[in-house]
Design a protein around this motif. Structure first.
Motif, mmCIF file in Angstrom:
data_model
loop_
_atom_site.group_PDB
_atom_site.id
_atom_site.type_symbol
_atom_site.label_atom_id
_atom_site.label_comp_id
_atom_site.label_asym_id
_atom_site.label_seq_id
_atom_site.Cartn_x
_atom_site.Cartn_y
_atom_site.Cartn_z
ATOM 1 N N THR A 2 0.836 -1.190 0.000
ATOM 2 C CA THR A 2 0.000 0.000 0.000
ATOM 3 C C THR A 2 0.873 1.243 0.000
ATOM 4 O O THR A 2 1.959 1.247 0.574
ATOM 5 N N LYS A 3 0.361 2.281 -0.634
ATOM 6 C CA LYS A 3 1.084 3.550 -0.634
ATOM 7 C C LYS A 3 1.202 4.071 0.797
ATOM 8 O O LYS A 3 0.228 4.101 1.537
ATOM 9 N N THR A 4 2.405 4.481 1.152
ATOM 10 C CA THR A 4 2.669 5.073 2.459
ATOM 11 C C THR A 4 3.148 6.498 2.246
ATOM 12 O O THR A 4 4.013 6.746 1.408
ATOM 13 N N THR A 5 2.571 7.419 3.000
ATOM 14 C CA THR A 5 2.967 8.826 2.933
ATOM 15 C C THR A 5 3.373 9.288 4.317
ATOM 16 O O THR A 5 2.698 8.995 5.301
ATOM 17 N N GLN A 6 4.471 10.001 4.354
ATOM 18 C CA GLN A 6 4.931 10.589 5.607
ATOM 19 C C GLN A 6 4.951 12.107 5.493
ATOM 20 O O GLN A 6 5.385 12.658 4.478
ATOM 21 N N LEU A 7 4.467 12.740 6.540
ATOM 22 C CA LEU A 7 4.588 14.183 6.714
ATOM 23 C C LEU A 7 5.784 14.384 7.626
ATOM 24 O O LEU A 7 5.802 13.875 8.751
ATOM 25 N N ARG A 8 6.783 15.073 7.123
ATOM 26 C CA ARG A 8 8.013 15.277 7.894
ATOM 27 C C ARG A 8 8.180 16.754 8.221
ATOM 28 O O ARG A 8 8.084 17.605 7.340
#
Length: 99
Positions: A2-8
């Motif tokens: 699954t697509k994983t997105t991180q807010l950094r």
């Protein structure tokens, strides 16, 4: 996977903000893209000395596995870039779209 997105969110040391942004654009982003990551955007909160960006990965490995590949790559080592020299703090949050 699954697509994983991180807010950094990175808090940058005083006086190094512009240098950090330049190195991020010129060195980090090209390698991240080469390794299959996508960068959805980046923002400067100069009042707080914070650099905020969105990075995602949607491929056969997990985000963590692909991130480990980034950190262990010869290209990353060749940068000679120690994040601790630029960043006072770093926060990473995994987020998902709700559109």
């Amino acid at each position: 996977m699954t697509k994983t997105t991180q807010l950094r969110t990175y808090t940058v040391r005083d006086g190094l903000f512009d240098e950090w942004v330049e190195r991020w654009r010129e060195e980090i982003v090209p390698l991240r893209l080469k390794l299959g990551f996508a960068i959805a955007g980046a923002w400067a909160d100069r009042e707080r000395n914070q650099f905020i960006w969105l990075i995602s990965y949607d491929g056969p490995e997990s985000f963590a596995e692909r991130n480990a590949l980034y950190w262990s790559s010869p290209e990353r080592s060749a940068m000679g870039l120690n994040p601790g020299a630029y960043l006072v703090a770093a926060e990473e949050r995994t987020v998902e779209s709700v559109r």
